[in-house]
Write a protein that holds these residues in place. Structure first.
Motif, PDB file in Angstrom:
ATOM      1  N   ASP A 166      -8.809   5.698  -0.218  1.00 32.86           N
ATOM      2  CA  ASP A 166      -8.179   6.334   0.940  1.00 32.86           C
ATOM      3  C   ASP A 166      -8.703   7.760   1.130  1.00 32.86           C
ATOM      4  OD1 ASP A 166      -6.775   4.014   0.971  1.00 32.86           O
ATOM      5  OD2 ASP A 166      -4.810   4.894   0.632  1.00 32.86           O
TER       6      ASP A 166
ATOM      7  N   ASP B 116      -6.039   5.748   5.365  1.00 30.55           N
ATOM      8  CA  ASP B 116      -4.896   5.322   4.558  1.00 30.55           C
ATOM      9  C   ASP B 116      -4.572   3.888   4.921  1.00 30.55           C
ATOM     10  OD1 ASP B 116      -2.259   6.096   2.909  1.00 30.55           O
ATOM     11  OD2 ASP B 116      -1.671   4.939   4.675  1.00 30.55           O
ATOM     12  N   ASN B 117      -4.310   3.064   3.919  1.00 34.10           N
ATOM     13  CA  ASN B 117      -3.964   1.672   4.201  1.00 34.10           C
ATOM     14  C   ASN B 117      -2.721   1.219   3.457  1.00 34.10           C
ATOM     15  OD1 ASN B 117      -4.895   1.454   1.593  1.00 34.10           O
ATOM     16  ND2 ASN B 117      -6.640   0.130   2.064  1.00 34.10           N
ATOM     17  N   ASP B 118      -1.967   2.169   2.896  1.00 30.14           N
ATOM     18  CA  ASP B 118      -0.790   1.772   2.122  1.00 30.14           C
ATOM     19  C   ASP B 118       0.427   2.660   2.372  1.00 30.14           C
ATOM     20  OD1 ASP B 118      -1.422   4.141   0.762  1.00 30.14           O
ATOM     21  OD2 ASP B 118      -2.419   3.081  -0.871  1.00 30.14           O
ATOM     22  N   GLU B 119       0.357   3.470   3.445  1.00 35.22           N
ATOM     23  CA  GLU B 119       1.477   4.343   3.819  1.00 35.22           C
ATOM     24  C   GLU B 119       1.899   5.249   2.657  1.00 35.22           C
ATOM     25  OE1 GLU B 119       4.663   2.306   5.825  1.00 35.22           O
ATOM     26  OE2 GLU B 119       3.298   0.844   6.707  1.00 35.22           O
ATOM     27  N   PHE B 120       0.899   5.762   1.948  1.00 33.62           N
ATOM     28  CA  PHE B 120       1.106   6.677   0.814  1.00 33.62           C
ATOM     29  C   PHE B 120       1.784   6.001  -0.385  1.00 33.62           C
ATOM     30  CE2 PHE B 120       1.196   9.773   4.439  1.00 33.62           C
ATOM     31  CZ  PHE B 120       0.021  10.451   4.100  1.00 33.62           C
TER      32      PHE B 120
ATOM     33  N   TYR C 154       1.628   7.298  14.603  1.00 33.86           N
ATOM     34  CA  TYR C 154       2.248   6.692  15.780  1.00 33.86           C
ATOM     35  C   TYR C 154       1.547   7.185  17.035  1.00 33.86           C
ATOM     36  CZ  TYR C 154       5.694   5.588  19.380  1.00 33.86           C
ATOM     37  OH  TYR C 154       6.303   5.127  20.510  1.00 33.86           O
TER      38      TYR C 154
ATOM     39  N   LYS D 190       0.977  13.345   8.157  1.00 32.52           N
ATOM     40  CA  LYS D 190       1.969  12.923   7.178  1.00 32.52           C
ATOM     41  C   LYS D 190       2.546  11.546   7.467  1.00 32.52           C
ATOM     42  CE  LYS D 190       5.973  15.062   7.322  1.00 32.52           C
ATOM     43  NZ  LYS D 190       6.957  16.172   7.414  1.00 32.52           N
ATOM     44  N   ASN D 191       2.323  11.053   8.685  1.00 25.91           N
ATOM     45  CA  ASN D 191       2.833   9.736   9.062  1.00 25.91           C
ATOM     46  C   ASN D 191       1.677   8.748   9.104  1.00 25.91           C
ATOM     47  OD1 ASN D 191       5.548  10.775   9.593  1.00 25.91           O
ATOM     48  ND2 ASN D 191       4.630  11.728  11.384  1.00 25.91           N
ATOM     49  N   GLN D 192       1.723   7.763   8.233  1.00 25.14           N
ATOM     50  CA  GLN D 192       0.671   6.759   8.165  1.00 25.14           C
ATOM     51  C   GLN D 192       1.266   5.363   8.270  1.00 25.14           C
ATOM     52  OE1 GLN D 192      -2.565   7.312   8.202  1.00 25.14           O
ATOM     53  NE2 GLN D 192      -2.343   9.553   8.103  1.00 25.14           N
ATOM     54  N   PRO D 193       0.729   4.528   9.165  1.00 28.52           N
ATOM     55  CA  PRO D 193      -0.293   4.885  10.147  1.00 28.52           C
ATOM     56  C   PRO D 193       0.285   5.797  11.216  1.00 28.52           C
ATOM     57  CG  PRO D 193       0.534   2.679  10.566  1.00 28.52           C
ATOM     58  CD  PRO D 193       1.161   3.111   9.284  1.00 28.52           C
TER      59      PRO D 193
END
Length: 809
Positions: free
Chosen positions: A375, A363-367, A685, A680-683
């Motif tokens: 992605d 993922d490169n756009d935080e959804f 932690y 569910k958390n992108q990127p």
């Protein structure tokens, strides 16, 4: 596969056979029909009963009550057989739902009710974890005065919360010639509200409140009927939508059709639409949940239920970290079989001549954008619940937990490492990996093995990863690859020192239990040191436990564990090593409770010697003065808070052919608690990095101090650093003083550990820059890509260096 506890829903329809409780008018019950509080406490059989007692207060929490004004809770009452009762064991907590009973009885609005005797109708069952009365539906004060005549409460012809659009609701009352007034805006009805004259048509979500009115009678209690209109005409792709969450989440749907493609268990199955759309971003499959559903593959079904985003199986923090699966919860709904033995849809091919998964980006756009072409996390979401086919899969990691990690087409389009695995890089964590959950933990497979044929299954999610669900008996022909355990190319030389780093995975003298060390494992580790590593002069050992392993009795000394390992090495034809370490304070260094894992050294006294010095304690900090360690061995800054619940590095000074070298064994804090790559958390932690960076700075500072004292000093850092060669932690550790020899290893050989199909380096050996050109390195691949059935001794591969110490300036 996954299992779940039965879930509870509140929005259920008459279509789905849910009945809601209606408030019924109550007359004072006869003595024979009424329970005392004491009797109600004893009964608790979930039947509807009338209980008589005095209102003594409200419930604050389990066995905690408020008996005096001002009262702050309107949702419950405390009932007792005596108005002066204060013993929690003799008090019955009463639940007041949001209805006329709460309006009339709650002590926030009516503190004058405290001390009054009342009869309350409800269900005798646990409330606040103690015997109670729930779902109070009516009441009557008991004071000897005949009750005021009251109109009977309004009832509805539709006793459900969920209905089809266009449903007509008829209101009525048992009181002859009574008028009915109602509202649909949430307000309480009065005689100024709408007069009921004809059935009410339900076309949207609505709450109807109604009263019955007749001259000479008290107005009835307010009856309330909530209706939710089920969505109809939706296909599965409409429910899935082009994104990670359903556009109709928490809505009730009816008539959703599909063919059963995979029965997971007696409560869960997947179905797929037989009328797909032309949008590759929307999945045509969905999970259906209903206890004892009785479905078989090939059934064409129509499902009524509530759309949910539900987190399936996972770790304890899954609700904070994991993606949810879209499902139709039909627990209180219905499933109708329209046809049996239907041909299943063709599976979508992943790989050559099919769908190409992203190979660089998870993922490169935080959804922010749903982009399955770029992605990986979006790619698998677009296939959620669908049948897929993986042709000629290559196995890229040892089987674990009944799962295989594979690549399609024998991995021909991926950059495989020397074992047939897949290395990570700083910017590529391999989104193309495909997890296959086939449910057989006894299946033997390693990196480099493969299948001839196709694996077909349904895309699901669990334990922080997308996965394809299939069954072991349906796997195609399995072929064992050529990956074999290695023997180092480094051989003993008279004038060259060999040093190894080896994580021996909770080694101890304790042979029993899951966390003990079996004789077979002890033999394998010893054999690895002697034959695969060619008996290095010094071995830095990581994860040595105390003598009795995970037994929690205060023992910290590891002598018995070390003696066992040394004896086994000797039995395998190796040298009679000498062991040294510094025992930790009991329970302070993390790891398995009671095990007291630590780092230590074994060394061959025929080749090297430990420089004479005083051995440090667990709390003493080592320094460097006049060419020698102040403690030998000694811990580096062990009281620094950066080492909390983690291993403390141990430095030891050895002499080889008249040359001194300081070797520091390390085991940095683990990655436990870091968020998953496909979460569910992108990127994600990576919270554990903070401590590793602090530890890295401390160890680098120690090396700086040594080099400032003696610019020609030779220092080696080894161990399990729990981070990768390209991370900030290792960059901080290197500083300007050290060279990480791992970076000298060819990329296709650069791995010491396998995690979720990603081959990676956690084990490193760094040398001061003055040593680098005179040092050779070898990662000896004997463990990480294999199962125990292949001879695996640990979960880490050892790293070995050989240095011309006398040539170092």
């Amino acid at each position: 596969m996954f299992k779940r506890k039965t879930k509870k829903l509140t929005n259920i329809s008459i279509i789905f056979a849910m009945v809601i409780s209606l408030i019924l008018p109550m007359q004072t019950a006869s003595a024979a029909d009424v329970l005392t509080v004491n009797e109600a406490i004893a009964k608790q059989d979930k039947t509807i009963q009338t209980v008589e007692g005095y209102i003594v207060g409200t419930v604050k929490s389990t066995n905690s009550y408020q008996f005096e004004e001002p009262f702050t809770t309107a949702t419950n009452l405390a009932l007792a057989d005596s108005p002066d009762e204060r013993d929690p064991k003799k008090i019955l907590p009463v639940q007041l739902p949001q209805n006329a009973v709460r309006t009339a009885l709650n002590l926030v609005d009516h503190p004058e009710n405290s001390g009054k005797k009342v009869q309350i109708k409800g269900t005798v069952e646990a409330y606040f974890s103690v015997p109670g009365l729930k779902n109070a539906s009516d009441y009557q004060f008991v004071d000897g005065t005949p009750p005021e005549p009251q109109a009977e409460e309004v009832t509805s012809s539709v006793e459900g919360q969920v209905v089809s659009k266009g449903t007509q609701v008829t209101l009525s009352t048992a009181t002859p010639d009574a008028a009915i007034y109602y509202t649909i805006d949430g307000s309480n009805p009065t005689t100024d509200s709408t007069l009921y004259t004809a059935p009410i048509t339900i076309n949207e979500d609505v709450t109807i409140k109604a009263i019955a009115v007749k001259e000479g009678l008290k107005n009835s209690s307010i009856a309330e009927f909530k209706y939710q209109v089920a969505l109809s005409g939706l296909r599965i792709h409409d429910i899935q939508g082009a994104g990670h969450n359903s556009p109709v989440a928490n809505k009730v749907v009816e008539g959703v059709e599909g063919v059963v493609t995979k029965v997971v268990d007696d409560r869960n199955f997947y179905m797929q639409d037989l009328q797909p759309d032309n949008d590759s971003n929307t999945s045509e499959g969905v999970l259906v949940y209903q206890p004892n559903h009785g479905q078989t593959e090939g059934n064409v079904v129509s499902v009524n239920g509530q759309v949910k985003e539900w987190v399936l199986e996972g770790y304890s923090d899954k609700l904070k970290t994991d993606l949810a699966m879209t499902e139709i919860n039909a627990q209180y709904g219905s499933i109708s079989i329209l046809e049996e033995h239907h041909v299943l849809p063709s599976a979508l091919v992943i790989g050559m001549f099919g769908l190409q998964p992203p190979t660089k980006v998870i993922d490169n756009d935080e959804f922010a954008e749903f982009d399955p072409q770029e992605d990986g996390i979006d790619f698998y979401e677009s296939l959620e619940g669908m049948l897929v086919e993986i042709n000629n899969p290559a196995v890229i990691a040892p089987q674990k937990y009944g799962e295989l990690v594979v690549l399609p087409d024998r991995g021909e389009y991926s950059r495989l490492n020397s074992a047939g695995g897949l290395n990570i890089t700083e910017f590529d964590y391999n989104p193309e990996r495909i997890f296959v959950d086939m449910g057989d933990e006894s299946f033997v497979a390693k990196s480099g093995d493969y299948f001839n044929g196709a694996i077909t299954g349904v895309v699901s999610y669990g334990f922080s990863n997308y996965k394809v669900l299939t069954d072991a008996e349906d796997l195609p022909t399995f072929v064992e690859g050529k990956t074999k355990p290695e023997v180092t190319r480094i051989h003993e030389k008279h004038k060259e020192l060999t040093i190894a780093s080896f994580n021996v995975e909770n080694f101890s003298a304790n042979e029993e239990g899951r966390d003990g060390t079996s004789d077979e494992k002890a033999e394998r580790i010893a054999e690895s040191i002697v034959h695969n590593l060619n008996a290095p002069d010094i071995v830095g050992l990581v994860e040595m436990q105390d003598g009795n392993g995970p037994t929690k009795d205060g023992t910290t000394d590891a002598k018995e564990s070390a003696d066992r390992l040394i004896a086994e090495i000797t039995a395998q034809g190796g040298p009679e090593y000498v062991y040294t370490d510094i025992a930790p304070i009991d329970g302070e260094d993390g790891g398995i409770p009671g095990g007291n894992i630590r780092v230590g050294f074994i060394y061959n006294p025929e080749r090297v010697s430990l420089v004479e010095g005083t051995k440090g304690t667990a709390t003493e900090a080592v320094g460097y003065e006049n060419g020698k360690l102040t403690l030998n061995p000694g811990r580096i800054d062990p009281m620094n808070p950066a080492f909390e619940d983690s291993r403390k590095p141990v430095a030891a000074q050895f002499e080889f052919n008249g040359e001194d070298v300081i070797v520091v064994a390390n085991h940095f804090n683990s990655k436990g608690g870091d968020q998953p790559l496909f979460g569910k958390n992108q990127p994600p932690y990576l919270g554990s990095e903070v401590q590793r960076k602090e530890i890295a700075a401390i160890v680098n500072g120690f090396v700086k101090d040594v080099k400032e004292e003696d610019k020609n000093a030779k220092v080696v850092l080894l161990g399990d650093f729990n981070d990768f060669e390209f991370t900030d932690s290792l960059e901080i550790l290197k500083g300007n003083e050290l060279t990480n020899m791992i970076e000298k290893v060819p990329f296709n050989e650069r791995y010491t550990y396998s995690y979720q199909g990603n081959a990676q380096v956690l084990d490193h050996i760094l040398v001061t820059n003055n040593m680098a050109k005179k040092t050779k390195v070898d990662i000896v691949h004997i463990n990480s890509q294999f199962m125990e059935e292949h001879g695996r001794a640990s979960d880490h591969d050892p790293v070995l260096i050989q240095v011309k110490l006398d040539k170092v300036k």
